[in-house]
Design a protein around this motif. Structure first.
Motif, PDB file in Angstrom:
ATOM      1  N   HIS A 164       0.858  -1.182   0.000  1.00  0.00           N
ATOM      2  CA  HIS A 164       0.000   0.000   0.000  1.00  0.00           C
ATOM      3  C   HIS A 164       0.894   1.231   0.000  1.00  0.00           C
ATOM      4  O   HIS A 164       1.592   1.500   0.973  1.00  0.00           O
ATOM      5  N   ARG A 165       0.906   1.950  -1.130  1.00  0.00           N
ATOM      6  CA  ARG A 165       1.763   3.130  -1.249  1.00  0.00           C
ATOM      7  C   ARG A 165       1.019   4.352  -0.720  1.00  0.00           C
ATOM      8  O   ARG A 165      -0.091   4.633  -1.177  1.00  0.00           O
ATOM      9  N   LEU A 166       1.620   5.042   0.223  1.00  0.00           N
ATOM     10  CA  LEU A 166       0.980   6.205   0.838  1.00  0.00           C
ATOM     11  C   LEU A 166       1.244   7.425  -0.035  1.00  0.00           C
ATOM     12  O   LEU A 166       2.402   7.773  -0.294  1.00  0.00           O
ATOM     13  N   LEU A 167       0.162   8.056  -0.504  1.00  0.00           N
ATOM     14  CA  LEU A 167       0.264   9.114  -1.498  1.00  0.00           C
ATOM     15  C   LEU A 167      -0.037  10.493  -0.905  1.00  0.00           C
ATOM     16  O   LEU A 167      -0.891  10.622  -0.020  1.00  0.00           O
ATOM     17  N   VAL A 168       0.646  11.500  -1.453  1.00  0.00           N
ATOM     18  CA  VAL A 168       0.263  12.885  -1.148  1.00  0.00           C
ATOM     19  C   VAL A 168      -1.069  13.133  -1.863  1.00  0.00           C
ATOM     20  O   VAL A 168      -1.184  12.892  -3.063  1.00  0.00           O
ATOM     21  N   PRO A 169      -2.105  13.594  -1.144  1.00  0.00           N
ATOM     22  CA  PRO A 169      -3.420  13.768  -1.774  1.00  0.00           C
ATOM     23  C   PRO A 169      -3.373  14.754  -2.943  1.00  0.00           C
ATOM     24  O   PRO A 169      -2.540  15.664  -2.969  1.00  0.00           O
ATOM     25  N   PRO A 170      -4.261  14.568  -3.945  1.00  0.00           N
ATOM     26  CA  PRO A 170      -4.337  15.518  -5.065  1.00  0.00           C
ATOM     27  C   PRO A 170      -4.561  16.944  -4.562  1.00  0.00           C
ATOM     28  O   PRO A 170      -5.294  17.178  -3.608  1.00  0.00           O
ATOM     29  N   GLY A 171      -3.890  17.893  -5.230  1.00  0.00           N
ATOM     30  CA  GLY A 171      -4.063  19.302  -4.881  1.00  0.00           C
ATOM     31  C   GLY A 171      -3.140  19.792  -3.789  1.00  0.00           C
ATOM     32  O   GLY A 171      -3.197  20.961  -3.404  1.00  0.00           O
ATOM     33  N   ILE A 172      -2.274  18.905  -3.257  1.00  0.00           N
ATOM     34  CA  ILE A 172      -1.380  19.305  -2.154  1.00  0.00           C
ATOM     35  C   ILE A 172       0.078  19.210  -2.616  1.00  0.00           C
ATOM     36  O   ILE A 172       0.515  18.184  -3.141  1.00  0.00           O
ATOM     37  N   ASN A 173       0.834  20.297  -2.435  1.00  0.00           N
ATOM     38  CA  ASN A 173       2.271  20.338  -2.725  1.00  0.00           C
ATOM     39  C   ASN A 173       2.963  21.057  -1.575  1.00  0.00           C
ATOM     40  O   ASN A 173       2.360  21.896  -0.918  1.00  0.00           O
ATOM     41  N   GLY A 174       4.225  20.718  -1.351  1.00  0.00           N
ATOM     42  CA  GLY A 174       4.932  21.419  -0.279  1.00  0.00           C
ATOM     43  C   GLY A 174       6.270  20.784   0.054  1.00  0.00           C
ATOM     44  O   GLY A 174       6.704  19.805  -0.574  1.00  0.00           O
ATOM     45  N   ARG A 175       6.916  21.346   1.069  1.00  0.00           N
ATOM     46  CA  ARG A 175       8.225  20.864   1.522  1.00  0.00           C
ATOM     47  C   ARG A 175       8.042  20.104   2.836  1.00  0.00           C
ATOM     48  O   ARG A 175       7.266  20.521   3.695  1.00  0.00           O
ATOM     49  N   VAL A 176       8.769  18.995   2.967  1.00  0.00           N
ATOM     50  CA  VAL A 176       8.657  18.162   4.172  1.00  0.00           C
ATOM     51  C   VAL A 176       9.296  18.904   5.352  1.00  0.00           C
ATOM     52  O   VAL A 176      10.487  19.223   5.329  1.00  0.00           O
ATOM     53  N   LYS A 177       8.482  19.178   6.365  1.00  0.00           N
ATOM     54  CA  LYS A 177       8.973  19.884   7.554  1.00  0.00           C
ATOM     55  C   LYS A 177       9.339  18.906   8.668  1.00  0.00           C
ATOM     56  O   LYS A 177      10.244  19.156   9.466  1.00  0.00           O
ATOM     57  N   TRP A 178       8.592  17.762   8.693  1.00  0.00           N
ATOM     58  CA  TRP A 178       8.815  16.786   9.784  1.00  0.00           C
ATOM     59  C   TRP A 178       8.371  15.409   9.312  1.00  0.00           C
ATOM     60  O   TRP A 178       7.391  15.288   8.571  1.00  0.00           O
TER      61      TRP A 178
END
Length: 588
Positions: free
Chosen positions: A147-161
């Motif tokens: 099960h690959r955990l995906l960033v939801p559609p419409g969301i972009n950004g930099r990993v903070k934690w």
């Protein structure tokens, strides 16, 4: 602004309420004291109409309708594979623990298990830039499905934690993203998605790879493409469910979503009992480890039946977005259309043909349009294939559901009552069925099987059509009046029908046939025809041309030839040569 309505009228699953001006179309609501799940389907001034996905018995006027502020949505995350849901993604096993033997009203929108802990492997680091659809972690949901955990559609950004690898439940934040506006976004193991909205993709690709099913009549004669659409219409008892079971068991899709939409309870029971015992031929592991079952039987609330196919296709799109090839089996879209008709009648909408709502064609189109071979947001190639069974009353293919389905699918696999009653399964009628994928898949067959597969298939289709015309003459005046070359057509057509198109789902060897063996069988039947026709041209009588033993052995090769060793086909070819060489010598 008030966000509470007051019930005025209850008509089965349809509820009308006042004080609804501030609600939204397609919003999910809680209806009555029991908080039944419903969806707003129309708003006119202050009055709103709601379809309720649960039994409305005991609901009273003047009870409240409470807003949830969001559309009917699914929780998409680990715990879906191997599970059995109702039409709105409520797990039936869990419901059975709460209220044994039936679905209690007001049980709520329970979904995938929120307490179960999953071992998570995080694939990103602090400072990484992530875009929509990117994979940030993995969970081994079953031994067959990561099960690959995906960033939801419409969301972009930099990993903070990021959290450390370990065991967590689906509600715990795993990654915190910071978007361009400085907002923090928690990424969990699951996403929520509205069932009626297709999930976005990067690009739709041409369809040019077949869905290999191991069923000869499909793989060679009427192929289905990965990312394609197919309909299996047939009257009662013609084997729609059995054909779909075979496709679910043996097709080379990575994941199967099986939707039992308005089927009889005993049929769904058979599915629920059979599937856990089945072994996947490719992996030798239980097939449930790559299957999701949605069971909305004919005695369950009718509105949930209408939602069930959207539930199934949304789940399929979610796994497609991970890069998997998914096959959706909808059994049957006729029961879904009947649910539409019942709700439409209660909504007092103007009926169209046979009482179905005027929007039936567009709803069917919306469903089948969600199939496709695509490039996902993460740049993977993946697909959703939709195979829908249709149950026309009395086997009448001119009724609205079948006729409209025909407009939106590329493979039409018409089941024939006469074939089914003659125990010819799959009972796919080769004269009324068609596949629009033959041309587009030709290159794949040339490259992966042989460059003459399509030519052989077309040659045999001509033989079957000729045989159908000759049968009209035979029924009038008998077979003996035909010239020998036409009598040979009748004999070879019998071999094609019995030895190739008929397949035994309960036979260890014949239930699943690799594509290379299918081609070798086709080639041998063609070789028998050519040698026999050679004899006819030399004046050998048909009584001698048709050697009962040779013809019988060719028909039986589906049982006698192993799926991984084709030596018996070579032996049969030598026997054919030996017999016809000897016969031709006598008539030189």
């Amino acid at each position: 602004m008030s966000r509470e309505g007051i019930i005025d009228l209850i008509n089965g699953p349809v509820v009308k309420a006042r004080n609804m001006a501030d609600f939204k179309m397609r919003e999910m609501v809680m209806v009555g004291d029991k908080k039944l799940i419903g969806e707003v389907v129309s708003i006119e001034g202050d009055e709103g109409t709601i379809q309720v996905y649960e039994e409305t018995e005991g609901l009273k006027a003047e009870e409240m309708v409470i807003s949830t502020g969001k559309p009917l949505s699914l929780k998409l995350g680990p715990g879906m594979i191997g599970n059995i849901f109702d039409g709105i993604e409520r797990p039936l096993k869990k419901i059975n623990e709460i209220s044994e033997g039936f679905i209690a009203e007001g049980i709520g929108l329970i979904s995938i298990d929120e307490d179960k802990k999953w071992r998570v492997k995080i694939l990103v680091n602090e400072g990484d830039e992530l875009r929509q659809g990117a994979i940030f972690g993995e969970v081994e949901e079953t031994s067959l499905v990561i099960h690959r955990l995906l960033v939801p559609p419409g969301i972009n950004g930099r990993v903070k934690w990021v959290i450390e690898d370990g065991e967590y439940n689906i509600e715990e934040p795993l990654v915190i993203l910071e978007d361009n506006g400085g907002n923090e976004l928690n990424l969990k193991m699951y996403q929520e998605w509205a069932v009626r909205s297709p999930r976005p993709v990067m690009e739709r690709l041409p369809i040019d790879i077949p869905l290999i099913t191991g069923q000869r009549v499909l793989d060679i004669f009427f192929p289905i493409a990965k990312g394609g659409t197919a309909a299996i219409p047939g009257g009662f008892g013609t084997g729609k469910t059995m054909t779909q079971h075979q496709l679910a068991k043996w097709s080379d899709a990575d994941i199967i979503v099986y939707i039992g939409c308005g089927e009889r309870g005993n049929e769904m029971t058979e599915v629920l009992e059979d599937f856990p015992k089945l072994i996947d031929p490719k992996t030798e592991k239980p097939i449930m480890e790559r299957t999701i079952l949605i069971a909305n039987t004919s005695n369950m609330p009718v509105a949930a039946r209408e939602a069930s196919i959207y539930t199934g296709i949304t789940m399929a799109e979610y796994f497609r977005d991970m890069g998997y090839h998914v096959a959706v089996m909808a059994d049957s879209t006729s029961r879904w259309a009947e649910a539409l008709r019942e709700i439409s009648g209660r909504l007092e909408e103007m009926p169209a043909e046979e009482g179905y709502p005027a929007y039936l064609p567009s709803r069917l189109a919306e469903f089948y349009e969600r199939a496709g071979y695509v490039t996902t947001l993460n740049d993977d190639d993946a697909s959703v294939t939709i195979i829908g069974a249709v149950s026309p009353a009395g086997g009448d293919f001119s009724e609205p559901v079948t006729e409209n389905t025909k407009r939106y699918v590329n493979a039409f696999l018409g089941l024939d009552k006469r074939l089914a009653y003659a125990r010819h399964y799959p009972a796919i009628n080769w004269l009324t069925s068609y596949s629009g994928y033959i041309k587009t898949l030709g290159h794949w067959y040339d490259k992966n099987v042989s460059d003459d597969v399509i030519d052989l298939r077309n040659k045999f289709m001509k033989i079957l059509h000729k045989e159908d015309k000759l049968q009209e003459i035979v029924q009038l005046v008998g077979e003996d009046v035909l010239p020998d070359d036409q009598r040979l057509i009748l004999e070879i057509a019998r071999v094609i029908k019995t030895g190739f198109l008929q397949q035994n789902a309960f036979h260890k060897i014949d239930t699943y046939v690799p594509i290379n063996k299918q081609y070798e069988m086709l080639k041998l039947i063609n070789y028998l025809y050519e040698r026999a026709y050679e004899g006819i041209k030399k004046g050998v009588p048909i009584s001698q041309i048709k050697d009962k033993r040779i013809f019988s052995e060719v028909v039986k090769m589906k049982y006698t030839v192993s799926n991984d060793d084709f030596n018996r086909i070579k032996e049969l070819r030598e026997e054919i040569d030996s017999y016809y060489d000897g016969l031709l010598e006598k008539y030189e």
